[in-house]
Motif scaffolding. Structure first.
Motif, PDB file in Angstrom:
ATOM      1  N   ARG A  16       0.823  -1.213   0.000  1.00 20.30           N
ATOM      2  CA  ARG A  16       0.000   0.000   0.000  1.00 20.30           C
ATOM      3  C   ARG A  16       0.860   1.267   0.000  1.00 20.30           C
ATOM      4  N   VAL A  17       1.963   1.255   0.736  1.00 20.48           N
ATOM      5  CA  VAL A  17       2.863   2.418   0.727  1.00 20.48           C
ATOM      6  C   VAL A  17       3.447   2.610  -0.669  1.00 20.48           C
ATOM      7  N   LYS A  18       3.834   1.525  -1.327  1.00 24.57           N
ATOM      8  CA  LYS A  18       4.351   1.632  -2.695  1.00 24.57           C
ATOM      9  C   LYS A  18       3.302   2.236  -3.624  1.00 24.57           C
ATOM     10  N   GLU A  19       2.039   1.827  -3.467  1.00 24.60           N
ATOM     11  CA  GLU A  19       0.960   2.388  -4.294  1.00 24.60           C
ATOM     12  C   GLU A  19       0.814   3.887  -4.055  1.00 24.60           C
ATOM     13  N   LEU A  20       0.872   4.305  -2.804  1.00 23.78           N
ATOM     14  CA  LEU A  20       0.732   5.719  -2.470  1.00 23.78           C
ATOM     15  C   LEU A  20       1.895   6.544  -3.024  1.00 23.78           C
ATOM     16  N   VAL A  21       3.092   5.998  -2.970  1.00 21.93           N
ATOM     17  CA  VAL A  21       4.261   6.688  -3.513  1.00 21.93           C
ATOM     18  C   VAL A  21       4.123   6.824  -5.022  1.00 21.93           C
ATOM     19  N   LYS A  22       3.676   5.758  -5.669  1.00 21.40           N
ATOM     20  CA  LYS A  22       3.523   5.754  -7.124  1.00 21.40           C
ATOM     21  C   LYS A  22       2.481   6.767  -7.603  1.00 21.40           C
ATOM     22  N   GLU A  23       1.428   7.002  -6.803  1.00 18.42           N
ATOM     23  CA  GLU A  23       0.404   7.984  -7.166  1.00 18.42           C
ATOM     24  C   GLU A  23       1.013   9.368  -7.368  1.00 18.42           C
ATOM     25  N   GLY A  24       2.069   9.666  -6.639  1.00 13.01           N
ATOM     26  CA  GLY A  24       2.830  10.890  -6.868  1.00 13.01           C
ATOM     27  C   GLY A  24       2.326  12.155  -6.212  1.00 13.01           C
ATOM     28  N   ASN A  25       1.255  12.123  -5.439  1.00 12.60           N
ATOM     29  CA  ASN A  25       0.777  13.361  -4.842  1.00 12.60           C
ATOM     30  C   ASN A  25       0.897  13.378  -3.319  1.00 12.60           C
ATOM     31  N   ALA A  26       1.610  12.440  -2.752  1.00 20.27           N
ATOM     32  CA  ALA A  26       1.817  12.415  -1.307  1.00 20.27           C
ATOM     33  C   ALA A  26       3.082  13.188  -0.960  1.00 20.27           C
ATOM     34  N   ARG A  27       3.008  14.014   0.070  1.00 17.46           N
ATOM     35  CA  ARG A  27       4.174  14.755   0.552  1.00 17.46           C
ATOM     36  C   ARG A  27       4.851  14.009   1.693  1.00 17.46           C
ATOM     37  N   ARG A  28       4.039  13.275   2.466  1.00 21.76           N
ATOM     38  CA  ARG A  28       4.579  12.548   3.602  1.00 21.76           C
ATOM     39  C   ARG A  28       3.638  11.404   3.945  1.00 21.76           C
ATOM     40  N   ILE A  29       4.215  10.274   4.352  1.00 21.00           N
ATOM     41  CA  ILE A  29       3.432   9.120   4.793  1.00 21.00           C
ATOM     42  C   ILE A  29       3.895   8.774   6.201  1.00 21.00           C
ATOM     43  N   ILE A  30       2.938   8.628   7.096  1.00 23.34           N
ATOM     44  CA  ILE A  30       3.234   8.280   8.487  1.00 23.34           C
ATOM     45  C   ILE A  30       2.613   6.916   8.764  1.00 23.34           C
ATOM     46  N   VAL A  31       3.422   6.000   9.296  1.00 23.79           N
ATOM     47  CA  VAL A  31       2.940   4.661   9.647  1.00 23.79           C
ATOM     48  C   VAL A  31       2.714   4.646  11.154  1.00 23.79           C
TER      49      VAL A  31
END
Length: 91
Positions: A16-31
């Motif tokens: 899921r993190v890889k998918e979010l990174v690939k979308e290209g519009n995330a500035r930061r992801i917090i787990v």
């Protein structure tokens, strides 16, 4: 900027993190774990590619093995997004 939360299982965490990174519009992801404690913050900036993510994928894989439920908090940019492959290109 907008924030989204995604509930994921440990086995889908890395995917899921890889998918979010690939979308290209995330500035930061917090787990976060099930109790809401932050386990990992991943800042994402333009131009971050390939080798930079290798240690992150390893860390996420290790974290995913520890528990079964996580929350991904995604800070997204507002407005149009330019895919990473199109930076600096002109028609």
């Amino acid at each position: 900027m907008s924030m989204e939360e995604h509930k994921v299982s440990g086995e889908r965490l890395v995917e899921r993190v890889k998918e979010l990174v690939k979308e290209g519009n995330a500035r930061r992801i917090i787990v976060k774990n099930a109790e809401g404690h932050t386990l990992l913050e991943i800042p994402l900036t333009m131009g971050v590619v390939g080798a930079f993510f290798l240690p992150i994928w390893v860390a996420l894989g290790s974290i995913a093995a520890l528990a079964s439920h996580y929350t991904l908090v995604v800070e997204k940019k507002d407005g149009p997004v330019t895919p990473a492959g199109e930076i600096g290109t002109h028609p």
